[in-house]
Design a protein around this motif. Sequence first.
Motif, PDB file in Angstrom:
ATOM      1  N   PRO A   1       0.740  -1.224  -0.121  1.00 55.90           N
ATOM      2  CA  PRO A   1      -0.161  -0.118   0.252  1.00 55.90           C
ATOM      3  C   PRO A   1       1.019   1.162   0.047  1.00 55.90           C
ATOM      4  CG  PRO A   1      -0.330  -1.051   2.018  1.00 55.90           C
ATOM      5  CD  PRO A   1       0.488  -2.001   1.356  1.00 55.90           C
ATOM      6  N   ARG A   2       0.358   2.323  -0.605  1.00 55.73           N
ATOM      7  CA  ARG A   2       1.138   3.514  -0.639  1.00 55.73           C
ATOM      8  C   ARG A   2       0.895   4.298   0.714  1.00 55.73           C
ATOM      9  NH1 ARG A   2      -1.698   5.559  -6.487  1.00 55.73           N
ATOM     10  NH2 ARG A   2      -0.513   4.152  -7.527  1.00 55.73           N
ATOM     11  N   ASN A   3      -0.322   4.376   1.253  1.00 57.41           N
ATOM     12  CA  ASN A   3      -0.384   5.133   2.536  1.00 57.41           C
ATOM     13  C   ASN A   3      -0.632   3.890   3.759  1.00 57.41           C
ATOM     14  OD1 ASN A   3       0.154   7.511   1.344  1.00 57.41           O
ATOM     15  ND2 ASN A   3      -2.233   7.500   0.926  1.00 57.41           N
ATOM     16  N   ARG A   4       0.140   3.680   4.739  1.00 58.46           N
ATOM     17  CA  ARG A   4      -0.090   2.827   5.773  1.00 58.46           C
ATOM     18  C   ARG A   4      -1.291   3.321   6.590  1.00 58.46           C
ATOM     19  NH1 ARG A   4       3.113  -1.540   5.674  1.00 58.46           N
ATOM     20  NH2 ARG A   4       2.242  -2.145   7.579  1.00 58.46           N
ATOM     21  N   ILE A   5      -2.034   2.360   6.907  1.00 57.92           N
ATOM     22  CA  ILE A   5      -3.140   2.740   7.792  1.00 57.92           C
ATOM     23  C   ILE A   5      -2.776   2.123   9.517  1.00 57.92           C
ATOM     24  CG2 ILE A   5      -5.633   2.361   8.387  1.00 57.92           C
ATOM     25  CD1 ILE A   5      -6.042   2.197   5.529  1.00 57.92           C
ATOM     26  N   GLY A   6      -2.845   3.026  10.279  1.00 59.98           N
ATOM     27  CA  GLY A   6      -2.364   2.742  11.722  1.00 59.98           C
ATOM     28  C   GLY A   6      -3.702   1.953  12.339  1.00 59.98           C
ATOM     29  N   ALA A   7      -3.198   1.432  13.487  1.00 60.87           N
ATOM     30  CA  ALA A   7      -4.086   0.605  14.262  1.00 60.87           C
ATOM     31  C   ALA A   7      -5.226   1.633  14.701  1.00 60.87           C
ATOM     32  CB  ALA A   7      -3.354  -0.036  15.579  1.00 60.87           C
ATOM     33  N   GLY A   8      -4.856   2.881  15.347  1.00 59.82           N
ATOM     34  CA  GLY A   8      -6.070   3.503  15.786  1.00 59.82           C
ATOM     35  C   GLY A   8      -7.123   4.089  14.894  1.00 59.82           C
ATOM     36  N   GLN A   9      -6.485   4.420  13.490  1.00 62.36           N
ATOM     37  CA  GLN A   9      -7.403   4.828  12.500  1.00 62.36           C
ATOM     38  C   GLN A   9      -8.241   3.586  12.124  1.00 62.36           C
ATOM     39  OE1 GLN A   9      -5.382   6.113   9.102  1.00 62.36           O
ATOM     40  NE2 GLN A   9      -6.955   7.022   8.031  1.00 62.36           N
ATOM     41  N   SER A  10      -7.943   2.268  12.043  1.00 62.41           N
ATOM     42  CA  SER A  10      -8.581   1.045  11.706  1.00 62.41           C
ATOM     43  C   SER A  10      -9.496   0.998  12.885  1.00 62.41           C
ATOM     44  CB  SER A  10      -7.714  -0.113  11.637  1.00 62.41           C
ATOM     45  OG  SER A  10      -6.871   0.020  10.497  1.00 62.41           O
ATOM     46  N   PHE A  11      -9.239   1.145  14.115  1.00 61.42           N
ATOM     47  CA  PHE A  11     -10.225   0.874  15.308  1.00 61.42           C
ATOM     48  C   PHE A  11     -11.366   2.024  15.144  1.00 61.42           C
ATOM     49  CE2 PHE A  11     -11.461   1.974  19.443  1.00 61.42           C
ATOM     50  CZ  PHE A  11     -12.118   0.497  19.907  1.00 61.42           C
ATOM     51  N   PHE A  12     -11.149   3.075  14.834  1.00 60.40           N
ATOM     52  CA  PHE A  12     -11.914   4.436  14.629  1.00 60.40           C
ATOM     53  C   PHE A  12     -13.013   3.974  13.796  1.00 60.40           C
ATOM     54  CE2 PHE A  12     -13.383   8.256  12.801  1.00 60.40           C
ATOM     55  CZ  PHE A  12     -14.117   8.898  13.684  1.00 60.40           C
ATOM     56  N   VAL A  13     -12.520   3.630  12.549  1.00 59.68           N
ATOM     57  CA  VAL A  13     -13.258   3.180  11.294  1.00 59.68           C
ATOM     58  C   VAL A  13     -14.319   2.280  11.549  1.00 59.68           C
ATOM     59  CG1 VAL A  13     -13.406   2.578   8.812  1.00 59.68           C
ATOM     60  CG2 VAL A  13     -11.770   4.493   9.784  1.00 59.68           C
ATOM     61  N   MET A  14     -13.783   0.993  12.299  1.00 65.49           N
ATOM     62  CA  MET A  14     -14.657  -0.126  12.534  1.00 65.49           C
ATOM     63  C   MET A  14     -15.607   0.138  13.502  1.00 65.49           C
ATOM     64  SD  MET A  14     -11.574  -3.058  12.116  1.00 65.49           S
ATOM     65  CE  MET A  14     -12.681  -4.560  11.879  1.00 65.49           C
ATOM     66  N   SER A  15     -15.132   1.036  14.513  1.00 64.03           N
ATOM     67  CA  SER A  15     -16.135   1.134  15.519  1.00 64.03           C
ATOM     68  C   SER A  15     -17.224   2.329  14.957  1.00 64.03           C
ATOM     69  CB  SER A  15     -15.456   1.982  16.958  1.00 64.03           C
ATOM     70  OG  SER A  15     -14.927   3.178  16.359  1.00 64.03           O
ATOM     71  N   VAL A  16     -16.974   3.129  13.997  1.00 67.74           N
ATOM     72  CA  VAL A  16     -18.083   3.941  13.661  1.00 67.74           C
ATOM     73  C   VAL A  16     -18.757   3.167  12.717  1.00 67.74           C
ATOM     74  CG1 VAL A  16     -18.307   5.757  11.933  1.00 67.74           C
ATOM     75  CG2 VAL A  16     -16.783   5.915  13.747  1.00 67.74           C
ATOM     76  N   PHE A  17     -18.335   2.208  11.938  1.00 70.17           N
ATOM     77  CA  PHE A  17     -19.115   1.373  11.194  1.00 70.17           C
ATOM     78  C   PHE A  17     -20.189   0.543  12.005  1.00 70.17           C
ATOM     79  CE2 PHE A  17     -19.723  -2.665   8.717  1.00 70.17           C
ATOM     80  CZ  PHE A  17     -20.318  -2.397   7.758  1.00 70.17           C
ATOM     81  N   ALA A  18     -19.640  -0.095  13.105  1.00 71.34           N
ATOM     82  CA  ALA A  18     -20.475  -0.934  13.761  1.00 71.34           C
ATOM     83  C   ALA A  18     -21.457  -0.220  14.495  1.00 71.34           C
ATOM     84  CB  ALA A  18     -19.577  -1.743  15.057  1.00 71.34           C
TER      85      ALA A  18
END
Length: 80
Positions: A36-53
Amino acid sequence: MVNSVLRMVGGVFVASLTRPKEILKLTRSRIYSKPPRNRIGAGQSFFVMSVFAAAMLAPAAWILHHLPEYRQRSRQTPKA
């Protein structure tokens, strides 16, 4: 007459056998196998998944919370 029918059926059969190979070639050409060009951090992944849930579960929680009110409304007799 029989030869022409067999030729038509044979052509369809051969075409149907070669079509999956063409589809596989097209699918392989779209696969992108670089890092990937831009790495996604754990915090950003957690935030996106919690908003989706929350977006998926909030309407169901609202309905379940207000279920007794909905039941009372259906038991009341309609006003004429």
